[in-house]
Design an enzyme around this catalytic site. Structure first.
Site, mmCIF file in Angstrom:
data_model
loop_
_atom_site.group_PDB
_atom_site.id
_atom_site.type_symbol
_atom_site.label_atom_id
_atom_site.label_comp_id
_atom_site.label_asym_id
_atom_site.label_seq_id
_atom_site.Cartn_x
_atom_site.Cartn_y
_atom_site.Cartn_z
ATOM 1 N N HIS A 63 27.739 29.847 16.272
ATOM 2 C CA HIS A 63 26.904 28.673 16.583
ATOM 3 C C HIS A 63 25.552 29.056 17.180
ATOM 4 O O HIS A 63 25.034 28.350 18.052
ATOM 5 C CB HIS A 63 27.654 27.731 17.550
ATOM 6 C CG HIS A 63 28.833 27.066 16.928
ATOM 7 N ND1 HIS A 63 28.711 25.944 16.140
ATOM 8 C CD2 HIS A 63 30.160 27.373 16.955
ATOM 9 C CE1 HIS A 63 29.929 25.581 15.726
ATOM 10 N NE2 HIS A 63 30.811 26.432 16.191
ATOM 11 N N ASP A 77 33.625 29.367 20.465
ATOM 12 C CA ASP A 77 34.502 28.776 19.454
ATOM 13 C C ASP A 77 34.065 29.172 18.043
ATOM 14 O O ASP A 77 32.921 29.557 17.829
ATOM 15 C CB ASP A 77 34.466 27.247 19.568
ATOM 16 C CG ASP A 77 33.060 26.696 19.398
ATOM 17 O OD1 ASP A 77 32.127 27.250 20.031
ATOM 18 O OD2 ASP A 77 32.868 25.738 18.626
ATOM 19 N N GLU A 78 34.990 29.037 17.099
ATOM 20 C CA GLU A 78 34.719 29.150 15.661
ATOM 21 C C GLU A 78 33.842 30.354 15.310
ATOM 22 O O GLU A 78 32.822 30.221 14.638
ATOM 23 C CB GLU A 78 34.031 27.864 15.156
ATOM 24 C CG GLU A 78 34.886 26.631 15.309
ATOM 25 C CD GLU A 78 34.243 25.382 14.718
ATOM 26 O OE1 GLU A 78 34.920 24.721 13.916
ATOM 27 O OE2 GLU A 78 33.090 25.063 15.057
ATOM 28 N N VAL A 79 34.232 31.524 15.781
ATOM 29 C CA VAL A 79 33.423 32.711 15.519
ATOM 30 C C VAL A 79 33.860 33.347 14.192
ATOM 31 O O VAL A 79 35.007 33.751 14.039
ATOM 32 C CB VAL A 79 33.551 33.722 16.680
ATOM 33 C CG1 VAL A 79 32.716 34.962 16.381
ATOM 34 C CG2 VAL A 79 33.106 33.070 17.981
ATOM 35 N N GLU A 85 39.453 28.854 21.925
ATOM 36 C CA GLU A 85 39.766 30.015 21.080
ATOM 37 C C GLU A 85 39.779 31.310 21.890
ATOM 38 O O GLU A 85 40.563 32.222 21.597
ATOM 39 C CB GLU A 85 38.759 30.172 19.941
ATOM 40 C CG GLU A 85 38.912 29.161 18.818
ATOM 41 C CD GLU A 85 37.992 27.970 18.982
ATOM 42 O OE1 GLU A 85 37.791 27.531 20.136
ATOM 43 O OE2 GLU A 85 37.483 27.479 17.953
#
Ligand SMILES: *[C@@H]1O[C@H](CO)[C@@H](O)[C@H](O)[C@H]1NC(C)=O
Ligand SMILES: *[C@@H]1O[C@H](CO)[C@@H](O)[C@H](O)[C@H]1NC(C)=O
Ligand SMILES: *[C@@H]1O[C@H](CO)[C@@H](O)[C@H](O)[C@H]1NC(C)=O
Ligand SMILES: *[C@@H]1O[C@H](CO)[C@@H](O)[C@H](O)[C@H]1NC(C)=O
Ligand SMILES: *[C@@H]1O[C@H](CO)[C@@H](O)[C@H](O)[C@H]1NC(C)=O
Ligand SMILES: *[C@@H]1O[C@H](CO)[C@@H](O)[C@H](O)[C@H]1NC(C)=O
Length: 521
Positions: free
Chosen positions: A261, A314-316, A365
């Site tokens: 992000h 998050d969401e890496v 996460e």
């Protein structure tokens, strides 16, 4: 004929509803008793502070009182009452603590008494801190209304005795200024409306992959990643937002979401990208990446004084790390695979934030992947469904609940009833572990939100969550239907105060259903 009759019937129904005994407060206080006497509030009601240790040097209370008076009058030019009795001439505030620092966990409790006898007659607020007193004023403001027959500000059902305190110390709302820019006036409007339902943390998700709107003096090209020259915040804008919020009892939690992000960071500093063709996550192999994070957090620490900073995590997606030759080589040299490198990135960033005096909040996460390695002061921010909080607190870490299925405001199919019923302590029975859940947060992600539709997407659903976070669990409605009429009146109050809160019926951000009074939409 039938058409003409229907509104009349509805009005009659509302009339009888108002006559019935109900407590029109949102969120519901811890304890309330009241009587049956109508009072009249002087349009020039004054605030006094007899018996206070607090001196209100920054005019936090004085200004809040004036705002509340303006809201009560609603620009209707209230007459002054000619009555000799039952006239409330003002509010006396007794605030015990001289401090006005808005620290995390500050005492927000208050007592509010509205008597029917006294000469002069005035309401009495008692609070440990000025921030409890601000909540008392919000409650008082909800008791008062402008009556169109007498043209006076009235207050029904006195005497009132209210004892109140929040259930959770962290009651948050996230805004996202990367997916769409939000002007300062919009953000201030969001903060004002938060105070009406006693939310106390504005989580400012400032930056994401799409745009980097804020000035960072240490790295002045970072905001080259903004959408345009005007869709930006200077550091003094940030100071303005923080001051505005703090004065209203709201802390600002700043977020930089790393290492995913963060594509927009590379517009000004392309070496933060793994390569020109593979641009996320931030280059883990380059020390410059951590120098920039250090610079940002150093600049933040001068402005964002809340105890916490949010570092995302998050969401890496690590595929650019394993695909890009110089990073691949670095991984090999350091005997790391991609998930080791993710952990290394998060932990190194945590250390930088801690060195600037912050406690770190990370999305869940990080906990799910390497929870035992996180700094012990980490607060884990839930978002993926409802199952992680019990695991986080069992591991001895603190948690904020934001499960996306219930508390994501951008999910327009998430109903206010679902917001209301989402219990942060679900599945956690041990009282010590319960205390580690510091609260919850509703999230207004900005992909389809800008200044044109943010208010009606947030409200009234965020208010439903606000009661869940404020009111003692035994006083919450077990069936949300029994809170419907009270919430719909609060929604109408928000409209009267200029907040574009959407009707309750149907999905989030819905249009009014048909011609009819506000409370029936
Ligand atoms: C209040 O009293 C004064 C003097 O008796 C009178 O002139 C005025 O009309 C009254 N106002 C209202 C709103 O009744
Ligand atoms: C409110 O009143 C109760 C009962 O008198 C008292 O124990 C409590 O300390 C008061 N709370 C505050 C914030 O002053
Ligand atoms: C960043 O913006 C400045 C002007 O504000 C400009 O001079 C500079 O060339 C830009 N740099 C990049 C890498 O875009
Ligand atoms: C990068 O920083 C690490 C940790 O401070 C240090 O050990 C390493 O030598 C640095 N690498 C370079 C190329 O400067
Ligand atoms: C990660 O990013 C690559 C492109 O860089 C993409 O092909 C892949 O589908 C992404 N993985 C996930 C899980 O989203
Ligand atoms: C990465 O390496 C660690 C040991 O350093 C190992 O435990 C883990 O299973 C590896 N992960 C993957 C996805 O290969």
């Amino acid at each position: 004929m039938a058409q003409a009759l229907r509104p009349l019937l509805v009005l009659l129904a509302i009339g009888s509803c108002i006559a019935a005994d109900h407590i029109d407060l949102w969120p519901m206080p811890k304890s309330v008793t009241h009587g049956a006497q109508r009072l009249y509030v002087s349009k020039d009601a004054t605030m006094s502070m007899v018996g206070s240790t607090y001196s209100d040097e920054k005019a936090i209370l004085k200004d809040a009182f004036q705002r509340m008076l303006d809201l009560m009058k609603l620009n209707h030019n209230a007459d002054d009452t000619n009555r000799s009795s039952f006239v409330l001439t003002g509010v006396n505030m007794v605030v015990h603590s001289p401090e006005d620092e808005l620290s995390f966990g500050v005492d927000e409790s208050y007592n509010l008494t509205v008597p029917t006898i006294g000469d002069p007659l005035h309401a009495q607020v008692e609070a440990q801190t000025v921030y409890g007193a601000l909540h008392a004023l919000q409650t008082f403001g909800q008791l008062c209304y402008f009556d169109f027959t007498s043209r006076l500000i009235e207050l029904n059902s006195a005497p009132w005795m209210i004892t109140d305190a929040p259930r959770f110390p962290y009651r948050g709302l996230l805004i996202d200024t990367s997916r769409h820019y939000l002007p300062l006036t919009t953000i201030k409007g969001v903060i004002d409306a938060m105070t009406y339902s006693k939310l106390n943390v504005l989580h400012w998700h400032i930056i994401d992959e799409q745009s980097f709107p804020i000035e960072i003096p240490s790295y002045p090209k970072l905001w080259n990643g903004s959408y345009s020259y005007s869709e930006r915040y200077t550091m003094s804008d940030a100071v303005d937002i923080v001051r505005y919020a703090e004065k209203r009892g709201v802390n600002v939690l700043a977020e930089i979401d790393v290492p995913g992000h963060a594509l927009s960071w590379g517009v000004g500093y392309p070496s933060l990208w793994p390569s020109d063709s593979c641009k996320e996550a931030l280059d883990v192999s380059n020390n410059f990446t951590f120098e920039v994070i250090d610079g940002i957090l150093s600049d933040f620490s001068k402005v964002f004084k809340f105890k916490f900073v949010h570092l995302g995590g998050d969401e890496v997606n690590t595929s650019c790390w394993t695909k890009t030759p110089h990073i691949k080589e670095w991984l090999n040299n350091n005997h790391m695979n991609a998930s080791d490198a993710y952990r290394y990135f998060v932990l190194r960033s945590q250390k930088i934030a801690i060195a600037h005096g912050y406690d770190v909040i990370n999305w869940e996460e990080t906990f799910n992947d390497f929870g035992e390695k996180l700094d012990r002061k980490t607060i884990v921010h839930n978002w993926l469904g409802g199952k992680v909080a019990p695991k986080v607190v069992a591991a001895g870490l603190r948690c904020i609940v934001s499960n996306q299925d219930k508390w994501y405001l951008d999910h327009l199919d998430a109903t206010w009833e679902g917001f209301y019923m989402n219990e942060p302590l679900k599945g956690i029975d041990n009282p010590e572990q319960q205390r580690l859940v510091i609260g919850g947060e509703v999230c207004m992600w900005g992909e389809q939100i800008d200044a044109s539709d943010i208010e009606q997407t947030i409200w009234p659903r965020a208010a439903a969550a606000a009661e869940r976070l404020w009111t003692p669990i035994e006083k919450l409605a077990e069936d949300p239907r029994s809170a419907t009429s009270r919430l719909s009146r609060f929604r109408c109050l928000l409209n009267q105060r200029g907040v574009a809160a959407a009707p309750l019926a149907g999905d989030g951000r819905t249009a009014p259903y048909e011609p009819g009074p506000c409370v029936r939409q």
